[in-house]
Structures are given as C-alpha cells and as structure tokens.
Write a protein that holds these residues in place. Structure first.
Motif, PDB file in Angstrom:
ATOM      1  N   THR A 199     -33.589  23.237  -1.022  1.00  0.00           N
ATOM      2  CA  THR A 199     -33.264  23.888  -1.352  1.00  0.00           C
ATOM      3  C   THR A 199     -31.985  25.039  -1.254  1.00  0.00           C
ATOM      4  OG1 THR A 199     -33.131  26.022   0.170  1.00  0.00           O
ATOM      5  CG2 THR A 199     -34.864  25.476  -0.970  1.00  0.00           C
ATOM      6  N   GLU A 200     -31.028  25.714  -1.784  1.00  0.00           N
ATOM      7  CA  GLU A 200     -29.475  25.698  -1.356  1.00  0.00           C
ATOM      8  C   GLU A 200     -29.781  26.038  -0.178  1.00  0.00           C
ATOM      9  OE1 GLU A 200     -27.212  25.312  -2.946  1.00  0.00           O
ATOM     10  OE2 GLU A 200     -27.443  24.418  -5.344  1.00  0.00           O
ATOM     11  N   ALA A 201     -30.012  27.013  -0.235  1.00  0.00           N
ATOM     12  CA  ALA A 201     -30.361  27.656   1.157  1.00  0.00           C
ATOM     13  C   ALA A 201     -30.294  26.708   2.849  1.00  0.00           C
ATOM     14  CB  ALA A 201     -31.165  28.727   1.651  1.00  0.00           C
ATOM     15  N   ARG A 202     -30.999  25.738   1.988  1.00  0.00           N
ATOM     16  CA  ARG A 202     -31.650  24.841   3.708  1.00  0.00           C
ATOM     17  C   ARG A 202     -30.014  23.778   3.962  1.00  0.00           C
ATOM     18  NH1 ARG A 202     -32.703  23.393   8.537  1.00  0.00           N
ATOM     19  NH2 ARG A 202     -33.674  20.712   8.395  1.00  0.00           N
ATOM     20  N   PHE A 203     -29.764  23.273   2.376  1.00  0.00           N
ATOM     21  CA  PHE A 203     -28.536  22.681   2.710  1.00  0.00           C
ATOM     22  C   PHE A 203     -27.572  22.928   2.858  1.00  0.00           C
ATOM     23  CE2 PHE A 203     -24.836  20.882  -0.147  1.00  0.00           C
ATOM     24  CZ  PHE A 203     -24.949  19.680  -0.131  1.00  0.00           C
ATOM     25  N   ASN A 246     -25.806   8.195  -7.947  1.00  0.00           N
ATOM     26  CA  ASN A 246     -26.083   9.171  -8.501  1.00  0.00           C
ATOM     27  C   ASN A 246     -26.313  10.576  -8.395  1.00  0.00           C
ATOM     28  OD1 ASN A 246     -27.633   7.118 -10.101  1.00  0.00           O
ATOM     29  ND2 ASN A 246     -29.147   7.129  -8.316  1.00  0.00           N
ATOM     30  N   LEU A 247     -24.445  10.691  -8.622  1.00  0.00           N
ATOM     31  CA  LEU A 247     -24.244  11.657  -7.406  1.00  0.00           C
ATOM     32  C   LEU A 247     -24.819  13.807  -8.244  1.00  0.00           C
ATOM     33  CD1 LEU A 247     -20.207  11.496  -7.276  1.00  0.00           C
ATOM     34  CD2 LEU A 247     -22.300  10.898  -5.494  1.00  0.00           C
ATOM     35  N   ASP A 248     -25.102  13.284  -9.654  1.00  0.00           N
ATOM     36  CA  ASP A 248     -25.401  14.207 -10.792  1.00  0.00           C
ATOM     37  C   ASP A 248     -26.637  14.535  -9.918  1.00  0.00           C
ATOM     38  OD1 ASP A 248     -26.347  11.712 -10.752  1.00  0.00           O
ATOM     39  OD2 ASP A 248     -27.369  11.966 -13.093  1.00  0.00           O
ATOM     40  N   SER A 249     -27.745  13.827  -9.163  1.00  0.00           N
ATOM     41  CA  SER A 249     -29.048  14.532  -8.390  1.00  0.00           C
ATOM     42  C   SER A 249     -28.787  16.078  -7.570  1.00  0.00           C
ATOM     43  CB  SER A 249     -29.551  13.152  -7.299  1.00  0.00           C
ATOM     44  OG  SER A 249     -29.904  12.556  -8.297  1.00  0.00           O
ATOM     45  N   LEU A 250     -27.295  15.297  -6.379  1.00  0.00           N
ATOM     46  CA  LEU A 250     -26.189  16.380  -6.326  1.00  0.00           C
ATOM     47  C   LEU A 250     -26.632  17.806  -7.022  1.00  0.00           C
ATOM     48  CD1 LEU A 250     -24.037  14.584  -4.219  1.00  0.00           C
ATOM     49  CD2 LEU A 250     -25.785  14.762  -3.080  1.00  0.00           C
ATOM     50  N   LEU A 251     -26.514  17.809  -8.000  1.00  0.00           N
ATOM     51  CA  LEU A 251     -26.213  18.695  -8.685  1.00  0.00           C
ATOM     52  C   LEU A 251     -27.747  19.373  -9.451  1.00  0.00           C
ATOM     53  CD1 LEU A 251     -23.422  17.248 -10.841  1.00  0.00           C
ATOM     54  CD2 LEU A 251     -23.319  18.827  -8.466  1.00  0.00           C
ATOM     55  N   GLU A 252     -28.668  19.609  -8.468  1.00  0.00           N
ATOM     56  CA  GLU A 252     -29.973  19.197  -9.888  1.00  0.00           C
ATOM     57  C   GLU A 252     -30.262  20.707  -9.710  1.00  0.00           C
ATOM     58  OE1 GLU A 252     -33.169  17.584  -7.917  1.00  0.00           O
ATOM     59  OE2 GLU A 252     -32.827  15.449  -8.725  1.00  0.00           O
ATOM     60  N   GLU A 253     -31.011  21.381 -10.816  1.00  0.00           N
ATOM     61  CA  GLU A 253     -31.097  22.623 -10.686  1.00  0.00           C
ATOM     62  C   GLU A 253     -32.058  23.057  -9.744  1.00  0.00           C
ATOM     63  OE1 GLU A 253     -33.350  26.343 -13.771  1.00  0.00           O
ATOM     64  OE2 GLU A 253     -33.203  23.965 -13.974  1.00  0.00           O
ATOM     65  N   GLY A 254     -31.985  23.537  -8.903  1.00  0.00           N
ATOM     66  CA  GLY A 254     -32.498  24.746  -7.413  1.00  0.00           C
ATOM     67  C   GLY A 254     -32.481  23.959  -6.194  1.00  0.00           C
ATOM     68  N   GLY A 255     -31.066  23.075  -5.866  1.00  0.00           N
ATOM     69  CA  GLY A 255     -30.716  22.544  -4.871  1.00  0.00           C
ATOM     70  C   GLY A 255     -30.831  20.762  -4.853  1.00  0.00           C
ATOM     71  N   PRO A 256     -30.117  20.397  -4.505  1.00  0.00           N
ATOM     72  CA  PRO A 256     -29.610  18.854  -4.383  1.00  0.00           C
ATOM     73  C   PRO A 256     -30.717  18.761  -4.082  1.00  0.00           C
ATOM     74  CG  PRO A 256     -28.316  19.563  -2.398  1.00  0.00           C
ATOM     75  CD  PRO A 256     -28.940  21.221  -3.173  1.00  0.00           C
ATOM     76  N   ASN A 257     -30.920  16.974  -4.304  1.00  0.00           N
ATOM     77  CA  ASN A 257     -31.640  15.838  -3.658  1.00  0.00           C
ATOM     78  C   ASN A 257     -30.991  14.859  -3.196  1.00  0.00           C
ATOM     79  OD1 ASN A 257     -33.680  14.246  -3.485  1.00  0.00           O
ATOM     80  ND2 ASN A 257     -35.047  15.173  -5.424  1.00  0.00           N
ATOM     81  N   VAL A 258     -30.646  14.666  -2.441  1.00  0.00           N
ATOM     82  CA  VAL A 258     -29.813  13.830  -1.078  1.00  0.00           C
ATOM     83  C   VAL A 258     -30.883  12.267  -1.199  1.00  0.00           C
ATOM     84  CG1 VAL A 258     -29.464  13.173   1.063  1.00  0.00           C
ATOM     85  CG2 VAL A 258     -29.133  16.083   0.578  1.00  0.00           C
ATOM     86  N   ALA A 259     -32.322  12.578  -1.722  1.00  0.00           N
ATOM     87  CA  ALA A 259     -32.858  11.022  -1.855  1.00  0.00           C
ATOM     88  C   ALA A 259     -32.429  10.559  -2.647  1.00  0.00           C
ATOM     89  CB  ALA A 259     -34.277  11.101  -1.188  1.00  0.00           C
TER      90      ALA A 259
END
Length: 971
Positions: A199-203, A246-259
């Motif tokens: 989530t954005e908060a956890r990030f 895959n920098l687009d995965s850092l922009l996923e809706e609902g928060g980034p997916n670092v994996a």
C-alpha cells in the motif's frame, strides 16, 4: 545507445578477480557453504556458455542447498569483489546466463515446492524448481502457473523470473511479471528482503526506515516521482514488452509492487531465493484450430483479430519455410501432411471447463475467422499433440538446416503491437534480402512476437560488421512500429546495447539509477543490461575461436565432414537434455543432476577442449573423459536433441584417440570384446557357466572390472548357429538373411529360433551368413574403432553375395541393427557396399510389416503388452512396425515412455557404473512395470531384457516369440 566499434569479437571481463583472489574465494566457499563448490576446469568449461552466441568463463560454480548457502556465497564473493550470477536452466538466449562471475546454480538442490494452497491459488517455491515439476503438483487441482515457454520441461522458475518469460499461453494469462505475488531476495551487500505489493502507506513507512532498507525504499519513491510520467508515456503498451526494467510495476494502482519491478532484471539487481506465484485455473477441455493462409504475412495481418476469439488461450504461427526445413530433416512428416492448405498457418488453441463450451468456441472461430482461411480442427489429444509438434520443432528445424549454414539467434525475439505484426515481418524479411540472410518465422503470433533464426556470420570480422549493420536497421524497424527489442528472451548482452533506441535519455537515466540503488557496487551480472558489453564481443564462435580439430576423425559427421569440433557445435545449448519427464536423453543427468553429465554439458566440454583455454586441447583431456564416463551411449540424444547431437558417436571417437597407444581399463577388454569370450565359452558352455556360478565367479568378474552385484551371464548350451545347422530349412520362398548377432547367438538363441520359424511361416527362405562375423557393437563403447572397422570389413565381405542380390537382412538385436544403419555409414560413408548394407538391414517387425497380409489374426481376447523400445532402435528407425505387428496379432500395445533401461549394453555390467545403471532403471522403467504387473512385457534388446529380468523380476518376451506363438495357432 552505447556503441563500441573497436574490435568486434574481442573478450571483455569486468570481474576484477585475479587468480590469487579466485583461490582465496574457493577456500572461503568450501568452509562456509554446505552445497557443492566447483572451481575445477571441467565445471567452468561447462558453464562458460548458455544458449546464446556468447561465452564467458565463470570464476566458479556453487550449488547451494538453502538460503544460508546463498548468503554465505554472496558474502564470500563480496570479500574479494567477485561478481555474482544466479542461474536456472542455463537456457538464456541473449548471454544473460554466462559471465566471469561466481555462478549460483539453484537447479540441483533449491528446487522444491515449499507451500501450495489451492484455495488462495498461491504456490511458494524455490528458484531452481522446473516449471513442469511445479505444474505436476498444481494441475491436479486444475491450477497452473500460466507462463509456459517452449523450455517448460526443463526451465526453472528462477530463470523465468530473471527473463520475464512468457510462452504460448501468455494470451491467456500474461507474462511471468503478471503472475508474481511476492519474492524473497538478497542484495550483493548482504540485505535479505521480502518484496511484493505494498500500500502507499506501507511504502512510505518503509522509506522512513533506518539503514539500507530505508535507503532502497526512499530511492524507489524518488524514482517514481522523477520518472513516473516518462514511464507512463514512453513504455510501449503492447502484450510483450520485455525489454527494460519493470519500472511500471512501481506505478501500479493501489501501490507499488516491488517484486514485479524486479522481474526480468536478469540477475543484475538481486538474487532471488524464493517466490510466491499466482496460479490460474487451467481449462481441462481443449480444441486446436489450425488456420491456413496464403502466407505467414497474411496470417500476421490478422493477429489482433485472432485475440478477439472467445475462449482462445494460445495463438501461434508457423511459416512454410519452417515446414520446408522439417521436410528436409524428415521431421514430423505425418503432422506436416495434416496441415490445411496454405503456406502460413495459425494454431489457435481454445480452452473451457466443459465440452460444450469449448466446442462452441472453436465453431465460432471457424465461422468468424478473418481472411477466409482453410481450417482443420484437432479434437483428440493425439491430434493436438501431433500438430503442436510442428510449432515446437521451430528451433530444432531451423538451427541447422541440411546443406545450409547454421541459423542462429541474435535478432529473433522482437515484439510489436499485434495489429502491426504483418508489417513488421514483411519489412524484416525484405531486410534479409538486402543482407543476404535467410530465416523462418514461427512463434507467438497473437502477441505480436514472432521468432526467427537467421544465417548470420559471426565468425569473421566482415560478417560481424554486416551483422551489426543489420541489427541497427532491424531495431529501427521495431522501434518505429512501437515495439520491444525483446518480447520473451530478454536482453542480456545481445540487445541491451540498443536500449537507447527504444527508451529516451530520461528513462535510460532511470534504469541506471535503479541499478545503482539495488547494486551500488555493480557486482550483479556486470556488463549485462546496464553499461552492457557491446553485442559483438564475448562471442562464442567469433573470429577469435580457433579451428583446432586436433586430428582427422574416423567417423564422418555428415555436413561437418570429419570434424568432431564442428559436429560438437551442433549443440546450441537449448537444454532439452535436462528434461526428466519424457524421452530418452539424458539418463545420466537424470540420475546425477550434474550439468556435465547432460548431452549439452558434454558438447560444451568438447567445444572448450577444441578451444584449449579453460581445459587442455588434447585427446588426453581428463575433463572430457570424466564427462563422458557416465554417458551410457544410449543414442537418445540423436533423436531427442533438437539438433541431433549424437554423443555416443562423439564418445566413441574421443576414446579411440584418448587411448591410442595406451592400455584401456579392464572392462574395455572383458566387456568390449565379449564377442571373443562368448565364442570361447560356447565351446564349453556348461563349464563356463559352472565357473561363473562358483566361488571363483565373483573374483574373476571383479578382476575383469565387471560388477559382481548382478547374476553372471548364462551361455546357451547350443548356439543359434548350431541349432540352425541341424534344421531342414525351407528351400522355397523369398530369400531373407537372418543376422546372427553375438547376444542372440551365444546368450539368447530362443529369440533367433522363434524368428526363424516366423520368417519361414511368413514365406521366407531363411539364410545365414556363411562366416561367423560380427558388427562389433560393444567395441564402440570403448573406442576400439580400428577393431570395429575390421569387423565391419569382414561382415561386408561375408554378406557381399546377399547385398549384391538385394536380399533383406533381418537383425534381431536393435543395437546391431543400429550399427548397420549408423556406425557403418559413419565409418564407411562413401563405400557403396556399406550404404547398400545399411539400406538392406531391417528388423523382424519391419520385415513382417511388408508381409502384413500373411500375418495371423488372433481370435483370443486382446491382452496388454508393455513395449520397452531399445534406445538404439528409437534413434534409428523407431517402433512403428513393432506396434503394427503386435496389434495385428491381437495385442493391445502400450509403448513405455520409460527412457533408457539403464543397462545400455556393457554399461551396467561395469563395476564402476553398476549403481548408476540401477538408478536409471529405478527412475522410470521399474515403476512403470510395477504399475501393471499383469501385462506382458516385450523387449527385443538383450540389454533391456536383462535389466527387466534382473531388476524388475519380470518375465520378458521378444516380438519374435509372441509372433511365433500366434503363427503356431494358425499354421
């Protein structure tokens, strides 16, 4: 774009590790790692190249048993500044899985499913697990990990994560990045992290952490702010964008997916030690619709339309050039004959959860298919398997077309928007004409990613210059059409240099910052992706490759002439010899899990031997001898390998030089020359058998290098030749020669007696060679080629009247038949008598199949037969006639997909190899036999019969004996 036109073909190394540091590192690893540590020349030779055009000799290889071993490996490497490279199946096509680094091979030990929950549809796995091994677990619950590259039977999940692999069914469920839940990773500087969706908060919270964790997450946050708009605007929005991080995965809706942001990073950022995968439902009901078009370009024009078919889960394409290559190599001829009219074909697979639903999907597709194609619907599993064989033969058929220069990768993987695929492959095909290249089109048509291999010349400076010019133009076409330099195979060294064409300067800066954030010391797979080595350096077969055949060979290797060096180059590293689920090759790898005991590993060892850099360029090479020691000479690779590497012949050739002028091991004489000892024993068979069974028997066998763990062979009290001499054989009928091989004549005459009666009952006038001659089959396993050639010369002389008359020569022992069809031609390739004999030699079922009308038809209830086909038979003619004959006399036949029995001629009788022989049998053959205890077991090979009787405790019949029983009822 980083372009360096200095010296094409040169070798580049960014390891910074000298010999002293390497030795220190090896000692440290041996103290701290529980798994195997291999810095020897043989292992380094085997791991010097992958499936690509590139080659870099590793510092050493580590086979970790757990995460602790991985951590210890990285820590030891960090002490001396050595680079790290994580490796799965070693099938990289862009050079990403070879480097001057410490290679961590996860496939040997870290290959388990750690947790599987069908309810949440999640599976937690180690990186070394093979995709199909995972699927064997999940598909029992109608769930699967959707990405499925052509290497699914031997590629690993870790490798798929590194490459962001896709496959046939990406139309259904996307790329690897789309199916990752979370991962556990380690950085070069010693940090362990669990990464996934945040989530954005956890990030934000993680970015406020102290130390290295906070540094990484703050850096990721800065990247999102600084480059987010560029990512959204400049990343190609296509199904198969694999190039770039895959920098687009850092922009996923609902928060980034670092994996997911780490997927596809090709071991340049972190080392993955665990992954949690998202699974999808796997439709159990399938149909395959084949659409035929005027050409592949017309088919590609409709790629976007095919994606709209309801229920479609795969959309593949092949062209007529590929089909032509297959015909030249006599591959899958029945499948080719089943293709609908056209010169370009689309294979559209449909899946559903009921028969009615899948049938409605395919009927709709037939009605609405654009362009008025010809059609063929494959409804049964057998029909579908046969048709998929055309597509799956892409690499094998195109890599080395008969009589043509090899086709290689180098620009085989670009992807474009599906609606522009037709334009793309037309323009690239025109580019071939401009540069004088050739190629075929096959691959993932529905995703806009068609593969090809072209006739590039990378062995000369002029050829490399031309290649670079071609790549420049081809990449311009790809980028102009909104495509990705890689649509599946990754970028590694082969395409990363071109990233600047695809991505603007801002994104190139973003990638560099991203790399630095995770790997500030630039020790993770250096020279790949970021600041890459030029694409024309570190070439496996570049201008610096020495042509060093050492000496003329005894065998003629077809297109490669008398060059074992060139023949070894047939191996392109695809790694199919690492599969463990089906086929024959490679039985020793299945037992040991050691790359050097795979066909690919041995071929690479030969390639390195001829280079003479990491391992000596001499026939006395100990590394090669060790790698060949567990080769069973089964010849499974001759047919299972997509490029038909025949390691049994390579082994025989090598050993003939290796032992020239030297004493061979004891078993070479006792087992390789069994022909002579058997002939002697046949003079006094009762005495010979009594001695072998006495207390002296075991010591005698031990002294001869023969295992004492098996029962001693039993010599027949009456040889087949002696029995025949006492018979009044028919003087009428069609002439046919019965070949009296050593095994049937001296050890198992029952099969020969049955065959004689069958051949007479079928209208044959049976004759035998006038002299007691031998094809010399056991001699090849020990490289006794001079003696083998003498045996064949005598054989051809003895058979000359029959050869001149064109009389069929029935050979009961499959390994002897293979000698006539294979080794004979290889040793006497331009001898007309040898060529004629190779054509006249025939198996009993093949001879009977010609006389099918005379076969008895059984009225008894059909009984089940388990047919174990000898490896040499599978490699030289197959088993079609065997099945035909057994079914004709009333049996239900199941051909065992058990691979090699493990005895393999003399291999299992050698004391040195007895344990491996048993393990090979226990792998698949014995469990398959145990599962059907009431079935009749049929095996024509003496080795197979012996192994099944001794280890499976089952009675075995030969085809001749079963047919004789059938004839006895009706004659």
């Amino acid at each position: 774009m980083s372009v360096d036109l200095g010296m094409p073909g040169r070798r580049l190394d960014r390891s910074g590790v000298d010999e002293d540091a390497s030795k220190s590192l090896e000692l440290k690893l041996r103290r701290t790692v529980g798994g195997e540590v291999a810095f020897d020349s043989g292992t380094r030779a085997v791991y010097a190249s992958d499936s690509s055009n590139y080659r870099q000799i590793p510092i050493g290889v580590v086979f970790p048993r757990d995460e602790g071993d991985v951590e210890a490996t990285i820590a030891a490497a960090r002490e001396v500044g050595a680079p790290i490279l994580g490796r799965g199946g070693g099938t990289g096509l862009a050079g990403q899985t070879c480097n001057v680094a410490v290679v961590i091979d996860f496939s040997r030990h870290m290959n388990k499913v750690l947790e599987f929950d069908p309810e949440t549809r999640l599976a937690r796995v180690q990186p070394g697990i093979v995709l199909d091994d995972l699927r064997a677990v999940t598909e029992a619950h109608d769930l699967t990990f959707a990405p499925d590259p052509a290497t699914h039977a031997y590629c690993t999940i870790g490798g798929m994560i590194g490459n962001n692999s896709c496959g046939t069914h990406s139309v259904y469920a996307g790329k690897t990045v789309d199916n990752i839940e979370s991962m556990r990773v380690q950085t070069y500087d010693g940090l362990r992290l669990d990464v996934g969706k945040l989530t954005e908060a956890r990030f934000t919270e993680l970015g406020q952490s102290a130390g290295r964790v906070g540094e990484i997450y703050r850096g990721l946050g800065d990247l999102r702010i600084k480059y987010g708009d560029h990512v959204r605007r400049e990343f190609p929005d296509i199904p198969r964008r694999v190039s770039g991080y895959n920098l687009d995965s850092l922009l996923e809706e609902g928060g980034p997916n670092v994996a997911r942001a780490l997927v596809g990073s090709e071991s340049t950022l972190v080392t993955v030690t665990e992954a949690t995968l998202q699974l999808v439902q796997w439709p159990p009901y399938r149909r395959l619709l084949v659409l035929g078009y005027e050409d592949i370009f017309t088919a590609a024009d409709f790629a976007a339309e095919f994606r709209k078919f309801p229920g479609v889960i795969g959309i593949e394409g092949v062209d007529d050039v590929l089909a032509g290559y297959m015909r030249k190599r006599n591959m899958h001829m029945e499948s080719l004959a089943g293709l609908p009219d056209g010169r370009g074909w689309v294979l559209a697979e449909f899946g559903a959860f009921s028969e009615d639903e899948v049938e409605s999907f395919v009927e709709n597709a037939v009605r609405t298919a654009p362009g008025n194609p010809s059609t063929k619907i494959c409804r049964t599993a057998a029909e579908q398997k046969a048709m998929w064989a055309v597509r799956e033969s892409g690499l094998g058929a195109t890599a080395r077309p008969p009589g043509q220069a090899p086709n290689i990768e180098g620009w085989e993987d670009a992807a474009v928007p599906p609606e522009r695929l037709g334009e793309y492959i037309r323009r690239v095909s025109e580019l071939w004409k401009e540069f004088g290249y050739t190629g075929a089109w096959y691959g993932h048509l529905g995703d806009g990613c068609m593969h090809t291999r072209s006739s590039f010349d990378l062995g000369s400076y002029e050829g490399i210059k031309t290649y670079r010019s071609y790549i420049d133009k081809a990449s311009d076409i790809c980028v102009e059409l909104g495509g990705s330099l890689s649509g599946e195979h990754g970028d590694g060294q082969g395409r990363a240099e071109l990233w600047g064409k695809m991505f603007g300067p801002e994104l190139m800066g973003a990638f560099k910052e991203y790399k630095t954030l995770w790997d500030p010391q630039e020790r993770m797979n250096p020279g790949k992706l970021i600041d890459p080595f030029p694409l024309d350096t570190n070439l496996k077969h570049g201008p610096d490759r020495p042509h060093n055949p050492i000496d003329k060979t005894s065998f003629y290797f077809g297109d490669e002439g008398f060059s074992l060096q060139d023949a070894a180059d047939r191996c392109v590293g695809v790694g199919r010899c690492r599969r463990t689920d089906s086929g024959t090759m490679c039985p020793s790898f299945r037992v040991t899990g050691d790359e050097k005991h795979s066909t690919r590993g041995r071929a690479k060892m030969f390639q390195e031997m001829f280079r003479g850099e990491v391992t000596p360029s001499t026939w006395r090479n100990k590394d090669v001898a060790e790698a060949l020691d567990l080769c069973l000479a089964c010849k499974g690779c001759k047919t299972d390998c997509p490029t038909n590497v025949d390691m049994a012949t390579f082994k025989s050739e090598f050993l003939s030089h290796h032992y020239k002028g030297r004493i061979r091991p004891r078993q070479a004489y006792s087992l390789g020359m069994i022909r002579y000892s058997a002939r002697l024993a046949s003079k006094m068979p009762k005495l010979a058998n009594r001695v072998l069974k006495s207390r002296l028997g075991k010591p005698l066998r031990t002294m001869a290098g023969v295992t004492a763990s098996r029962p001693a062979p039993v010599f027949a009290e009456q040889t087949l030749r002696s029995w025949l001499a006492k018979q009044s054989l028919s003087t009428s009928g069609e002439d046919v020669v019965l070949w009296l091989d050593t095994f049937t004549n001296y050890l198992g005459p029952e099969a020969g007696i049955a065959a004689t009666k069958v051949m007479e009952a079928a209208g044959g006038r049976v004759q035998v060679p006038s002299e007691d001659v031998c094809c010399g089959r056991p001699l090849y396993d020990y490289g006794m080629l001079d003696l083998a050639k003498k045996s064949l010369v005598k054989t051809m002389k003895a058979l000359r009247p029959h050869i001149a008359a064109g009389t069929p020569i029935v050979v009961l022992e499959p390994s002897c038949l293979a000698t006539f069809r294979d080794e004979l031609v290889g040793l006497f390739h331009d001898d007309p008598t040898a060529l004629a004999l190779s054509r006249l030699a025939i198996s009993l079922p093949e001879w009977l199949a010609i006389k099918a009308k005379s076969m008895p038809k059984s009225e008894e209830p059909r009984r089940k037969v388990l047919l174990q086909v000898h490896c040499h038979q599978e490699a030289n003619g197959g088993h079609k006639a065997d099945v035909e004959i057994l079914e004709a006399i009333g049996y239900e036949v199941e051909v065992l997909d058990a691979g090699c029995c493990g005895l393999a001629g003399s291999f299992g009788f050698s004391a040195k190899h007895a344990d491996v022989s048993v393990k090979v049998a226990e792998d698949r053959l014995l469990p398959m036999l145990a599962a059907q205890p009431d079935a009749i077991v049929v095996a024509d090979g003496f080795s197979c019969q012996t192994q099944i009787r001794q280890l499976g405790n089952r009675e075995v019949k030969t085809t001749a004996e079963l047919v004789a029983e059938a004839f006895a009822v009706h004659v």
